[in-house]
Design an enzyme around this catalytic site. Structure first.
Site, PDB file in Angstrom:
ATOM      1  CG  ASP A   1       4.233 -28.851 -15.468  1.00 14.10           C
ATOM      2  OD1 ASP A   1       4.538 -29.493 -15.184  1.00 14.10           O
ATOM      3  OD2 ASP A   1       2.994 -28.606 -15.825  1.00 14.10           O
TER       4      ASP A   1
ATOM      5  CE1 TYR B   1       2.091 -35.895 -17.901  1.00 11.66           C
ATOM      6  CE2 TYR B   1       4.016 -34.790 -17.186  1.00 11.66           C
ATOM      7  CZ  TYR B   1       3.151 -35.234 -17.150  1.00 11.66           C
ATOM      8  OH  TYR B   1       3.356 -34.136 -16.138  1.00 11.66           O
TER       9      TYR B   1
ATOM     10  CG  HIS C   1      -4.743 -37.709 -12.837  1.00 13.69           C
ATOM     11  ND1 HIS C   1      -4.885 -36.388 -13.197  1.00 13.69           N
ATOM     12  CD2 HIS C   1      -3.829 -37.855 -12.265  1.00 13.69           C
ATOM     13  CE1 HIS C   1      -4.332 -35.819 -14.164  1.00 13.69           C
ATOM     14  NE2 HIS C   1      -3.393 -36.745 -13.368  1.00 13.69           N
ATOM     15  CD  GLU C   2      -1.040 -39.874 -11.056  1.00 10.69           C
ATOM     16  OE1 GLU C   2      -0.214 -39.978 -10.907  1.00 10.69           O
ATOM     17  OE2 GLU C   2      -1.644 -37.836 -10.128  1.00 10.69           O
TER      18      GLU C   2
ATOM     19  CG  HIS D   1       0.730 -30.396 -13.477  1.00  9.25           C
ATOM     20  ND1 HIS D   1       2.392 -30.700 -13.970  1.00  9.25           N
ATOM     21  CD2 HIS D   1      -0.045 -31.544 -13.493  1.00  9.25           C
ATOM     22  CE1 HIS D   1       2.073 -32.295 -13.681  1.00  9.25           C
ATOM     23  NE2 HIS D   1       0.997 -32.231 -13.370  1.00  9.25           N
TER      24      HIS D   1
ATOM     25  CG  HIS E   1      -0.755 -40.303 -16.005  1.00 12.83           C
ATOM     26  ND1 HIS E   1      -0.355 -39.490 -17.327  1.00 12.83           N
ATOM     27  CD2 HIS E   1      -0.936 -39.159 -15.193  1.00 12.83           C
ATOM     28  CE1 HIS E   1      -0.780 -38.401 -16.343  1.00 12.83           C
ATOM     29  NE2 HIS E   1      -0.829 -37.993 -15.396  1.00 12.83           N
TER      30      HIS E   1
ATOM     31  CD  GLU F   1      -0.956 -34.561 -16.006  1.00  6.18           C
ATOM     32  OE1 GLU F   1      -2.180 -34.007 -15.075  1.00  6.18           O
ATOM     33  OE2 GLU F   1       0.374 -34.982 -15.965  1.00  6.18           O
TER      34      GLU F   1
END
Length: 434
Positions: free
Chosen positions: A275, A193, A178-179, A280, A182, A202
């Protein structure tokens, strides 16, 4: 976690953690003294990192051009330890080709970064994050009881967790996928974002993070659990993961962490200023669309669904501020280009099930002449008279799609060219000279 505002050259780079702010804020509100302190420190360190990174400009790599880079794949992993400090990258403890260190967090980071490289290289022919053999760098043992893992624009960082709510953040391979994704988005679509484009950012990370896990385990779409961060929640926490792509909103319901707030349908879309506009939270909607697509197509998620999403991420028509509808339209268009109308209609149905309507393509017609064209002021609406089909309204795939397609049709008409068109009765979905 929070991410940067735009910096020089119009770049947008996510410095975001796998644990969303609403979970940390719930811990600060509901947890015991020790848990509240750990959550507050996590928020503080992440905000400090964000401010430090704001001072750096001109650092992002090229966008779509990087995806055409030629050359052999080059896997290069470097794992560091911060030794519970916050200096990055820390001390180098394992490099590419070296044996296991015996430290679970270091070795899990090494393996997870490698698994992510393997999916992108073996399935999508992408040479690391930037498609040019970029080193995969990870720093373990960051901070004290740090409850997060994040991509800071150039490397991965992993906390140890507090042991009461969260286990070590290298325990879930999909978190690393996932990270690192990005980073891929940073080098390709640069999805801003915030709000829906941020939720797409995301969601893309969840999609490819889940595929990293499924690919490493050799699972089909039907066999996969479709959970993001399974194993990350500590014993005693009432939950199974951070998110569920299969059933958004059901991953956890805990007195300290709160209840999973993700919607699974546009009718439940959450409008919020926190957020970054709920990036998210609302990502659950496109997440479920990918899950439904994968299940409908069968086999492995990367066989067809993954290629559709990857091609869409690289599609030059995908703007940095794309909305859910824009992304959905392009996935359907790419599905038809790659695999034909049957697969395209399966993608249409997946998006429809989460409340986003993309008209099904009824027919693909070849070598039709453009006989006449018309556009209204400001090119907001355009029509073309197609041989044997009459007047058809041009459907935009991106904010400037009407203008671009109309200009192309005018050009086709002026040179007496023929076009290939997708039709659904009254609409042209795509047209180009042949």
């Amino acid at each position: 976690m929070k991410c940067d505002d735009p910096v020089a050259h119009g770049q947008y780079r996510c410095r975001c953690g796998i644990v969303p702010p609403h979970m940390l804020e719930a811990i600060i509100k509901n947890g015991d003294a020790e848990q509240r302190i750990a959550a507050a420190q996590t928020l503080h360190l992440t905000e400090q990192m964000r401010l430090e990174r704001l001072s750096l400009v001109g650092e992002a790599g090229p966008a779509q051009a990087a995806d055409e880079t030629a050359g052999a794949a080059h896997k290069s992993r470097k794992i560091y330890t911060a030794a519970n400090g916050t200096g990055l990258p820390g001390n180098l403890v394992r490099s590419e080709g070296q044996g296991a260190s015996g430290d679970a967090e270091i070795d899990e980071a090494y393996n997870g970064l490698g698994a992510t490289f393997d999916l992108y290289n073996n399935i999508f022919q992408r040479n690391s994050i930037d498609n040019a053999g970029m080193d995969l760098i990870g720093t373990t043992h960051y901070g004290v009881k740090y409850n997060n893992a994040f991509w800071n624009g150039s490397q991965m960082v992993f906390g140890d967790g507090d042991g009461k709510l969260f286990n070590r953040f290298t325990i879930a391979i999909d978190v690393m996928g996932h990270e690192l994704t990005h980073g891929v988005t940073q080098y390709t679509a640069k999805l801003v974002y915030s709000n829906q484009s941020g939720a797409l950012n995301e969601s893309v990370s969840d999609v490819f993070g889940s595929m990293v896990k499924q690919y490493a385990l050799g699972q089909t779409s039907a066999q996969a659990d479709w959970l993001i961060g399974a194993g990350l929640l500590a014993a005693g926490v009432k939950g199974v993961a951070l998110r569920s792509m299969k059933a958004p909103g059901t991953a956890y319901d805990d007195p300290v962490l709160g209840k999973d707030p993700q919607p699974d349908h546009m009718s439940k879309y959450v409008n919020t200023t926190s957020d970054n506009g709920g990036v998210h939270i609302n990502s659950g909607i496109p997440n479920k669309a990918f899950y439904l697509t994968s299940i409908a197509l069968g086999g492995n998620s990367w066989d067809r669904a993954g290629h559709i999403w990857y091609n869409t991420l690289l599609d030059t028509r995908l703007s940095a501020s794309a909305q859910f509808q824009d992304f959905a339209n392009l996935t359907v268009d790419n599905a038809n280009k790659l695999y034909g109308a049957t697969v395209g209609n399966a993608v249409v149905q997946a998006w429809q099930q989460v409340g986003i309507n993309v008209a099904a393509i009824v027919s693909w017609q070849n070598n039709k002449a453009v006989l006449s064209t018309y556009t209204s002021p400001h090119s907001m609406n355009a029509w073309a008279y197609i041989q044997d089909n009459g007047w058809r309204k041009v459907q935009s795939l991106t904010p400037d799609g009407v203008t671009n397609t109309f200009a192309l049709l005018v050009d086709a008409q002026s040179v007496n060219a023929r076009v290939n068109v997708y039709l659904d009765g009254t609409t042209i979905y795509q047209a180009y000279s042949v």
